[in-house]
Scaffold this active site. Structure first.
Site, PDB file in Angstrom:
ATOM      1  N   ASP A   8      13.202   3.415  -8.982  1.00 28.24           N
ATOM      2  CA  ASP A   8      14.444   2.741  -8.615  1.00 28.24           C
ATOM      3  C   ASP A   8      15.162   2.391  -9.928  1.00 28.24           C
ATOM      4  O   ASP A   8      14.757   2.831 -11.014  1.00 28.24           O
ATOM      5  CB  ASP A   8      14.178   1.543  -7.684  1.00 28.24           C
ATOM      6  CG  ASP A   8      13.531   0.352  -8.388  1.00 28.24           C
ATOM      7  OD1 ASP A   8      13.236   0.446  -9.598  1.00 28.24           O
ATOM      8  OD2 ASP A   8      13.321  -0.665  -7.708  1.00 28.24           O
ATOM      9  N   CYS A  65       9.029   1.098 -10.555  1.00 27.05           N
ATOM     10  CA  CYS A  65      10.099   0.141 -10.248  1.00 27.05           C
ATOM     11  C   CYS A  65       9.948  -1.032 -11.211  1.00 27.05           C
ATOM     12  O   CYS A  65       9.298  -0.882 -12.247  1.00 27.05           O
ATOM     13  CB  CYS A  65      10.084  -0.266  -8.777  1.00 27.05           C
ATOM     14  SG  CYS A  65       8.634  -1.165  -8.196  1.00 27.05           S
ATOM     15  N   THR A  67       8.332  -4.002 -10.961  1.00 29.82           N
ATOM     16  CA  THR A  67       6.933  -4.451 -11.045  1.00 29.82           C
ATOM     17  C   THR A  67       5.937  -3.361 -10.664  1.00 29.82           C
ATOM     18  O   THR A  67       4.742  -3.506 -10.921  1.00 29.82           O
ATOM     19  CB  THR A  67       6.698  -5.620 -10.064  1.00 29.82           C
ATOM     20  OG1 THR A  67       6.998  -5.147  -8.736  1.00 29.82           O
ATOM     21  CG2 THR A  67       7.575  -6.816 -10.399  1.00 29.82           C
ATOM     22  N   HIS A  98     -12.854   7.252  -9.450  1.00 36.89           N
ATOM     23  CA  HIS A  98     -13.501   6.641  -8.289  1.00 36.89           C
ATOM     24  C   HIS A  98     -12.677   6.667  -7.008  1.00 36.89           C
ATOM     25  O   HIS A  98     -13.252   6.716  -5.920  1.00 36.89           O
ATOM     26  CB  HIS A  98     -13.856   5.172  -8.603  1.00 36.89           C
ATOM     27  CG  HIS A  98     -15.015   5.031  -9.544  1.00 36.89           C
ATOM     28  ND1 HIS A  98     -15.644   3.844  -9.791  1.00 36.89           N
ATOM     29  CD2 HIS A  98     -15.670   5.971 -10.294  1.00 36.89           C
ATOM     30  CE1 HIS A  98     -16.628   4.026 -10.653  1.00 36.89           C
ATOM     31  NE2 HIS A  98     -16.655   5.310 -10.989  1.00 36.89           N
ATOM     32  N   HIS A 133     -18.325   8.446  -4.236  1.00 36.33           N
ATOM     33  CA  HIS A 133     -16.927   8.019  -4.065  1.00 36.33           C
ATOM     34  C   HIS A 133     -16.221   8.816  -2.965  1.00 36.33           C
ATOM     35  O   HIS A 133     -15.274   8.337  -2.360  1.00 36.33           O
ATOM     36  CB  HIS A 133     -16.186   8.123  -5.386  1.00 36.33           C
ATOM     37  CG  HIS A 133     -16.849   7.341  -6.475  1.00 36.33           C
ATOM     38  ND1 HIS A 133     -16.938   5.973  -6.440  1.00 36.33           N
ATOM     39  CD2 HIS A 133     -17.512   7.745  -7.590  1.00 36.33           C
ATOM     40  CE1 HIS A 133     -17.611   5.545  -7.502  1.00 36.33           C
ATOM     41  NE2 HIS A 133     -17.977   6.612  -8.207  1.00 36.33           N
TER      42      HIS A 133
HETATM   43  C1  RB5 Z   1      14.378  -4.520  -8.024  1.00 34.76           C
HETATM   44  O1  RB5 Z   1      15.108  -5.606  -8.497  1.00 34.76           O
HETATM   45  C2  RB5 Z   1      12.912  -4.867  -7.922  1.00 34.76           C
HETATM   46  O2  RB5 Z   1      12.713  -5.749  -6.872  1.00 34.76           O
HETATM   47  C3  RB5 Z   1      12.082  -3.618  -7.764  1.00 34.76           C
HETATM   48  O3  RB5 Z   1      12.304  -2.772  -8.856  1.00 34.76           O
HETATM   49  C4  RB5 Z   1      10.580  -3.817  -7.695  1.00 34.76           C
HETATM   50  O4  RB5 Z   1      10.137  -4.629  -8.725  1.00 34.76           O
HETATM   51  C5  RB5 Z   1      10.043  -4.197  -6.388  1.00 34.76           C
HETATM   52  O5  RB5 Z   1       8.830  -4.281  -6.170  1.00 34.76           O
END
Ligand code: RB5
Length: 146
Positions: A8, A65, A67, A98, A133
């Site tokens: 994203d 993304c 996080t 694994h 596994h």
């Molecule tokens: C976008 O602002 C953010 O929420 C997205 O990139 C991600 O971190 C969501 O899990």
């Protein structure tokens, strides 16, 4: 190996770094965006990549993304996908050995591009260990197929 990659708006820099690394290592890949359209919704990018891995069109998927959490949650909704959210090289290796993960998620607001590149490289180069596994991931597949 054929890799599908997407991010994203929160993961564009790392996506470009990993795409460059795959070019250098001659790893076949297709970049599914996002482009420069601004703020987008991560499931719109995670699910199509995960589906392409699940249906065999691609061997692996890489999703980035902010996080990595939204991407990993979304990808793991697709039957047959084992997506790991990874921010260290040890876990990158272990999740291939694994868990035979077929999708890797990372967060650009969590780690830098250099570490992300190393993580992706190790994850792409490590083979599944099999053995005990196999039984464990089969139990996940059995649950999915109930
Ligand atoms: C976008 O602002 C953010 O929420 C997205 O990139 C991600 O971190 C969501 O899990």
């Amino acid at each position: 190996m054929k890799v599908a990659i997407a991010s994203d708006h929160g993961g564009i820099l790392i996506r470009k770094e990993i795409t460059k690394m795959m070019d250098e290592l001659d790893i076949e890949h297709v970049d599914f965006g996002c482009g420069d359209e601004g703020s987008v919704d991560y499931p719109d990018f995670a699910i199509p990549v995960a589906e392409r891995v699940a249906n065999g069109e691609f061997d692996r998927g890489i999703l980035i993304c902010g996080t990595g959490i939204g991407m990993s949650i979304s990808a793991n909704k697709v039957k047959g996908v084992r997506c790991a959210l990874v921010h260290d090289v040890f876990s990158a290796k272990m999740t291939r050995l694994h868990n035979d993960t077929n999708v890797l998620a990372m967060g650009e607001r969590v780690i830098g591009a250099g570490l992300a590149r190393e993580i992706a490289k190790v994850w792409l180069e490590t083979e599944f260990e099999g053995g005990r596994h196999t039984r464990r991931i089969q139990k996940i597949a059995d649950y999915e197929n109930r």
